[in-house]
Design an enzyme around this catalytic site. Structure first.
Site, PDB file in Angstrom:
ATOM      1  N   THR A 107       2.388   5.873  -0.778  1.00 35.02           N
ATOM      2  CA  THR A 107       3.651   6.598  -0.919  1.00 35.02           C
ATOM      3  C   THR A 107       4.703   5.729  -1.604  1.00 35.02           C
ATOM      4  O   THR A 107       5.532   6.240  -2.361  1.00 35.02           O
ATOM      5  CB  THR A 107       4.142   7.089   0.447  1.00 35.02           C
ATOM      6  OG1 THR A 107       4.069   6.011   1.394  1.00 35.02           O
ATOM      7  CG2 THR A 107       3.276   8.232   0.948  1.00 35.02           C
ATOM      8  N   TYR A 111       4.818  18.391   5.402  1.00 33.16           N
ATOM      9  CA  TYR A 111       5.388  19.740   5.381  1.00 33.16           C
ATOM     10  C   TYR A 111       4.626  20.736   6.248  1.00 33.16           C
ATOM     11  O   TYR A 111       5.213  21.490   7.009  1.00 33.16           O
ATOM     12  CB  TYR A 111       5.506  20.312   3.959  1.00 33.16           C
ATOM     13  CG  TYR A 111       6.188  21.674   3.964  1.00 33.16           C
ATOM     14  CD1 TYR A 111       7.566  21.770   4.079  1.00 33.16           C
ATOM     15  CD2 TYR A 111       5.451  22.857   3.928  1.00 33.16           C
ATOM     16  CE1 TYR A 111       8.196  23.003   4.145  1.00 33.16           C
ATOM     17  CE2 TYR A 111       6.074  24.100   3.987  1.00 33.16           C
ATOM     18  CZ  TYR A 111       7.443  24.167   4.099  1.00 33.16           C
ATOM     19  OH  TYR A 111       8.053  25.394   4.175  1.00 33.16           O
ATOM     20  N   TYR A 131      -2.466   6.974   8.350  1.00 32.04           N
ATOM     21  CA  TYR A 131      -1.089   6.519   8.138  1.00 32.04           C
ATOM     22  C   TYR A 131      -0.157   7.459   8.890  1.00 32.04           C
ATOM     23  O   TYR A 131      -0.030   8.627   8.540  1.00 32.04           O
ATOM     24  CB  TYR A 131      -0.769   6.494   6.648  1.00 32.04           C
ATOM     25  CG  TYR A 131       0.617   6.029   6.269  1.00 32.04           C
ATOM     26  CD1 TYR A 131       1.455   5.378   7.175  1.00 32.04           C
ATOM     27  CD2 TYR A 131       1.090   6.245   4.981  1.00 32.04           C
ATOM     28  CE1 TYR A 131       2.722   4.961   6.806  1.00 32.04           C
ATOM     29  CE2 TYR A 131       2.357   5.828   4.594  1.00 32.04           C
ATOM     30  CZ  TYR A 131       3.171   5.188   5.514  1.00 32.04           C
ATOM     31  OH  TYR A 131       4.426   4.777   5.135  1.00 32.04           O
ATOM     32  N   ARG A 182       8.816  10.616   7.577  1.00 30.20           N
ATOM     33  CA  ARG A 182       8.681  11.078   6.202  1.00 30.20           C
ATOM     34  C   ARG A 182       7.864  12.361   6.098  1.00 30.20           C
ATOM     35  O   ARG A 182       8.046  13.145   5.177  1.00 30.20           O
ATOM     36  CB  ARG A 182       8.012   9.992   5.337  1.00 30.20           C
ATOM     37  CG  ARG A 182       8.816   8.710   5.155  1.00 30.20           C
ATOM     38  CD  ARG A 182      10.089   8.916   4.361  1.00 30.20           C
ATOM     39  NE  ARG A 182       9.854   9.246   2.968  1.00 30.20           N
ATOM     40  CZ  ARG A 182       9.862   8.367   1.969  1.00 30.20           C
ATOM     41  NH1 ARG A 182      10.072   7.085   2.193  1.00 30.20           N
ATOM     42  NH2 ARG A 182       9.690   8.756   0.723  1.00 30.20           N
ATOM     43  N   LYS A 198      -2.193   2.693  10.039  1.00 26.74           N
ATOM     44  CA  LYS A 198      -0.931   2.105   9.613  1.00 26.74           C
ATOM     45  C   LYS A 198       0.141   2.811  10.418  1.00 26.74           C
ATOM     46  O   LYS A 198       0.395   3.998  10.225  1.00 26.74           O
ATOM     47  CB  LYS A 198      -0.715   2.317   8.107  1.00 26.74           C
ATOM     48  CG  LYS A 198       0.631   1.799   7.602  1.00 26.74           C
ATOM     49  CD  LYS A 198       0.850   2.141   6.135  1.00 26.74           C
ATOM     50  CE  LYS A 198       2.226   1.689   5.681  1.00 26.74           C
ATOM     51  NZ  LYS A 198       2.512   2.084   4.267  1.00 26.74           N
TER      52      LYS A 198
END
Length: 294
Positions: A46, A109, A135, A140, A164
């Site tokens: 990202t 989303y 992750y 985010r 992560k």
């Protein structure tokens, strides 16, 4: 199946003036990271603006990185997507092109249920033979991997090996390690929480800070792993002001600005990301000078 221990750089994607990927500059960055002791390259994560890449660009960037690194250190491809089918295809391409592992962010989303996340990660892992690192960054994505879900996946899907963790919730991390009996490769996803996660059994960090201070981050992790807890802790605390400055705006806006201040000429950002605000640039420059990386 640990892919690496130490500091993995969530490397930026350098851009030309026309915002095409600058492969000559990427080549330079890869060489610098390897020379400075970075333990793994994470390409098209990202931080690398993967969300604004086409699938063709994504595949080409992974292939280029694998070829240039040439087995000197592991290369991990970011292959996450809000579409399971897209994530599967990107992961298969990454394996075909020689990536040592994949990093898969939770689908953003859609806000999948925990059962949906289990199905998502299982489908991706089943499509490849290389290790997969989950992750978790709910700030985010709007979608959090719960500790029970992480434990279920690690215990039931052989090539899902790590996480992560960027929830910022140390209690959450402790629950993950408890439920996994410590049998998971834990990487910090926050540069300001590396040592706390190492203290819970972590083996490294996937770092934004490594873009501007690769040797420092490598040394901070290895001091801890080799028993110099006090030295590692001091390095963590000394880096806090710069870590804060690198997130004064949404990542990767500040880190690209920081690298440009260092003369690395990584270019601008793809819309909808914009250049750093002048006041934040000034704050960042001061933090970099105080830290000693400018």
């Amino acid at each position: 199946m640990a892919i690496f221990k130490g500091a993995g750089v969530a490397i930026v994607t350098p851009m030309k003036e026309n915002l095409e990927i600058n492969y000559d500059k990427l080549d330079e960055l890869l060489e610098e990271q390897i020379a400075e002791g970075t333990d793994s390259i994470i390409i098209c994560g990202t931080t690398g603006e993967s969300a604004t890449m086409t699938e063709e660009e994504h595949v080409k960037a992974v292939r280029f990185t694998v070829e240039r690194v040439n087995h000197r250190i592991p290369v991990i491809a970011g292959t996450g997507s809000n579409s399971t089918a897209t994530a599967v295809e990107l992961s298969k391409e990454a394996q075909k092109d020689g990536a040592d592992g994949i990093l898969v962010v939770t689908p953003y989303y859609n806000k999948a249920t925990q059962n949906g996340l289990i199905a998502h990660y299982t489908a991706i892992a089943d499509a490849v033979d290389i290790p997969l690192i989950m992750y978790n960054v709910p700030s985010r994505t709007g979608c959090a991997l719960q500790p029970q879900t992480i434990a279920h996946l690690v215990k039931n899907v052989p090539n899902i090996v790590g996480v992560k963790e960027a929830s910022g919730d140390i209690g959450n991390v402790a629950k993950i390690m408890h439920l996994c009996d410590g049998n998971i490769d834990l990487y910090s996803g926050n540069d300001d929480q590396v040592v706390p996660l190492l203290s819970l059994g972590g083996i490294g960090v996937i770092s934004v800070l490594s873009n501007v201070a690769p040797r420092y981050v490598h040394d901070m992790v290895y001091k801890y792993l080799e028993g110099d807890v006090a030295g590692s802790c001091k390095m963590q605390l000394d880096a806090i002001p710069l870590c804060s400055a690198l997130f004064c705006e949404v990542n990767p806006i500040p880190v690209k600005a920081a690298m440009n201040l260092q003369g690395k000429h990584v270019g601008s950002l793809r819309a909808p990301l914009t250049e750093i605000e002048p006041a934040h640039r000034e704050l960042l420059e001061k933090a970099m000078k105080k830290f000693g990386c400018l």
